[in-house]
Design a protein around this motif. Sequence first.
Motif, PDB file in Angstrom:
ATOM      1  N   PHE A  50      -0.931  11.793   3.239  1.00 27.90           N
ATOM      2  CA  PHE A  50      -2.101  11.519   2.866  1.00 27.90           C
ATOM      3  C   PHE A  50      -2.665  11.159   1.677  1.00 27.90           C
ATOM      4  O   PHE A  50      -2.908  10.671   1.161  1.00 27.90           O
ATOM      5  CB  PHE A  50      -3.054  11.973   4.405  1.00 27.90           C
ATOM      6  CG  PHE A  50      -4.323  10.666   3.693  1.00 27.90           C
ATOM      7  CD1 PHE A  50      -3.887   9.824   4.078  1.00 27.90           C
ATOM      8  CD2 PHE A  50      -5.480  11.742   3.719  1.00 27.90           C
ATOM      9  CE1 PHE A  50      -5.120   9.001   4.248  1.00 27.90           C
ATOM     10  CE2 PHE A  50      -6.304  10.614   3.515  1.00 27.90           C
ATOM     11  CZ  PHE A  50      -6.538   9.534   3.696  1.00 27.90           C
ATOM     12  N   ALA A  51      -2.225  12.827   1.349  1.00 29.66           N
ATOM     13  CA  ALA A  51      -2.895  13.240  -0.131  1.00 29.66           C
ATOM     14  C   ALA A  51      -2.369  12.165  -1.509  1.00 29.66           C
ATOM     15  O   ALA A  51      -3.039  11.784  -2.058  1.00 29.66           O
ATOM     16  CB  ALA A  51      -3.105  14.958  -0.544  1.00 29.66           C
ATOM     17  N   LYS A  52      -1.437  12.311  -1.276  1.00 28.52           N
ATOM     18  CA  LYS A  52      -0.878  11.146  -1.997  1.00 28.52           C
ATOM     19  C   LYS A  52      -0.455   9.940  -1.958  1.00 28.52           C
ATOM     20  O   LYS A  52      -0.157   9.235  -2.810  1.00 28.52           O
ATOM     21  CB  LYS A  52       1.382  11.875  -1.805  1.00 28.52           C
ATOM     22  CG  LYS A  52       1.121  13.251  -2.334  1.00 28.52           C
ATOM     23  CD  LYS A  52       2.768  13.205  -1.900  1.00 28.52           C
ATOM     24  CE  LYS A  52       3.216  14.889  -2.907  1.00 28.52           C
ATOM     25  NZ  LYS A  52       4.896  14.974  -2.556  1.00 28.52           N
ATOM     26  N   MET A  53      -0.607   9.203  -0.177  1.00 25.86           N
ATOM     27  CA  MET A  53      -0.163   7.509  -0.096  1.00 25.86           C
ATOM     28  C   MET A  53      -1.468   7.598   0.304  1.00 25.86           C
ATOM     29  O   MET A  53      -1.375   6.357   0.632  1.00 25.86           O
ATOM     30  CB  MET A  53       1.493   7.924   1.426  1.00 25.86           C
ATOM     31  CG  MET A  53       2.356   8.427   0.373  1.00 25.86           C
ATOM     32  SD  MET A  53       3.346   7.570  -0.785  1.00 25.86           S
ATOM     33  CE  MET A  53       3.200   5.731  -0.438  1.00 25.86           C
ATOM     34  N   GLY A  54      -2.295   7.992   1.279  1.00 23.40           N
ATOM     35  CA  GLY A  54      -3.269   7.075   1.281  1.00 23.40           C
ATOM     36  C   GLY A  54      -2.982   6.467   2.315  1.00 23.40           C
ATOM     37  O   GLY A  54      -2.839   6.388   3.378  1.00 23.40           O
ATOM     38  N   ARG A  55      -4.262   4.893   2.126  1.00 24.78           N
ATOM     39  CA  ARG A  55      -4.353   3.869   3.192  1.00 24.78           C
ATOM     40  C   ARG A  55      -2.407   3.439   3.809  1.00 24.78           C
ATOM     41  O   ARG A  55      -2.348   3.370   4.814  1.00 24.78           O
ATOM     42  CB  ARG A  55      -4.842   2.830   3.658  1.00 24.78           C
ATOM     43  CG  ARG A  55      -5.473   1.907   4.458  1.00 24.78           C
ATOM     44  CD  ARG A  55      -6.579   0.731   3.389  1.00 24.78           C
ATOM     45  NE  ARG A  55      -7.566   1.449   3.193  1.00 24.78           N
ATOM     46  CZ  ARG A  55      -8.800   2.005   4.840  1.00 24.78           C
ATOM     47  NH1 ARG A  55      -7.811   1.718   5.452  1.00 24.78           N
ATOM     48  NH2 ARG A  55      -9.789   2.226   4.152  1.00 24.78           N
ATOM     49  N   SER A  56      -1.787   3.626   2.596  1.00 25.48           N
ATOM     50  CA  SER A  56      -0.160   3.245   3.068  1.00 25.48           C
ATOM     51  C   SER A  56       0.951   4.454   3.623  1.00 25.48           C
ATOM     52  O   SER A  56       1.723   3.694   3.487  1.00 25.48           O
ATOM     53  CB  SER A  56       0.285   2.339   2.053  1.00 25.48           C
ATOM     54  OG  SER A  56       0.426   4.207   0.752  1.00 25.48           O
TER      55      SER A  56
END
Length: 338
Positions: free
Chosen positions: A305-311
Motif C-alpha cells: 500500500f505504501a508503494k501503490m496507494g489506492r491503485s
Amino acid sequence: MPVPRAIIEQIKRLIPPLDGSLHKGQSGRVGVLGGALDYTGAPFFAAMSALRFGADLSHVICSPTAAGAIKSYSPDLIVHPILNESSTSDQVTPQLQSLFTRLHVLIVGPGLGREPYMQSYAKLAISLARQRGMYLVLDADALLLVGHDPSIIKGYRRAVLTPNVVEFKRLSEQVGVDPAAPANERAILLSNLLGGVTVLEKGPKDLIAVDTTGDAADLKKSQMEGADAEKEKTKETVEVDVEGGLKRCGGQGDVLSGSVGTFMAWGKCYEDGAFGDKSVPASRVPLLAAVGGSMVTREASKRAFAKMGRSLVTQDMIPELGGAFAEFFGAEARGGKL
C-alpha cells in the motif's frame, strides 16, 4: 499489544534452515483445492503466495474449466485439473489420495465457489486429508461446508479456519456461539464448539484463538493418539496488531491462506524430523502458523500500500512477502546470501 516474544521464538523453530541440508520438498509441499469456471485468481494467489513465502512446491487442484487460466498465470505452479463436474467421487478419490501423499498441507476454499460438485469434492478432500493426518486451512466457501455440517472439521486440531467479518458472523451463528458474548471472546468460543480447531478471525486486528478444553476436542481424530490428553489442553488467544494497508481489495485473504498454509507445511516437515528438535508439539503448529502468517501478510499489505496507494491490487502484495517475512523473523531466516 505485540505478539509475545515466546510465541515468535516458537514460530522461528518451524522455519526450515537455508544451509543446504534439506532436499527439494523438505521446505514444504503445499496444495490448494479450488478454482472453477468463475474463480481462477484466488487459487493462484494462495498457491503463489506459498511459493513466495518459502514453500518448495505448490499444487493447485481444480476444475478443468479453471486449469488453463491458472497454468497461464505462472509456470511455477503444478496444476491438477481433476475436479471434473462429470466425474464421480469414486473416480476422483484415488487421484486425491495419490496427490495427498505428496503434500504436507491442504488449503481448501480459495476459488472453490458454491457449485454443488465443487462443494462435494471439497468435503471429500477434507475427509481424505483428515485420514492422513494432514494439516488443513479452510477459507472462503469451504467455511460454508463447516457451517452446514460442523462434523466435517469438528475435533480436528490440525486445522485453521480463516473467516473474514461476514464469514465469522455467519459461522458463529450456525455453530451456536452466544451472540451476547463479548466480541473478543467469540473466536475462542467458536474454537471450543468446534473441538479445538484454531480460528483466525480477520479484522482490524486479527484474533487467533484455540480452546481444546471442551469435550469435542479429540486427539484420536487429530491423529495425535500418542499425546498426553491433559498436557494438550489449552485455551489461548493471540492478537496480531501489526499495521496493515488501508486498501482492502479482493484476494488478500488468499495471500493469508497461502502464508498460513506454508507455515503449517513447515510444521509438518518439522514434525516429521526433516529439521529441528521436535520441542514444539504438533498440536501447537496451527496456532503458531496462524500468528506467523497473519503477521507477515499484514506487513506485506502495508508495504504494498505504501508503494501503490489506492491503485493496490492483490498481486502487488506477493513480491512484498519476502521482505515482510524478514521484518519479523530475521534476514537470516529469509536467506539470499551465501
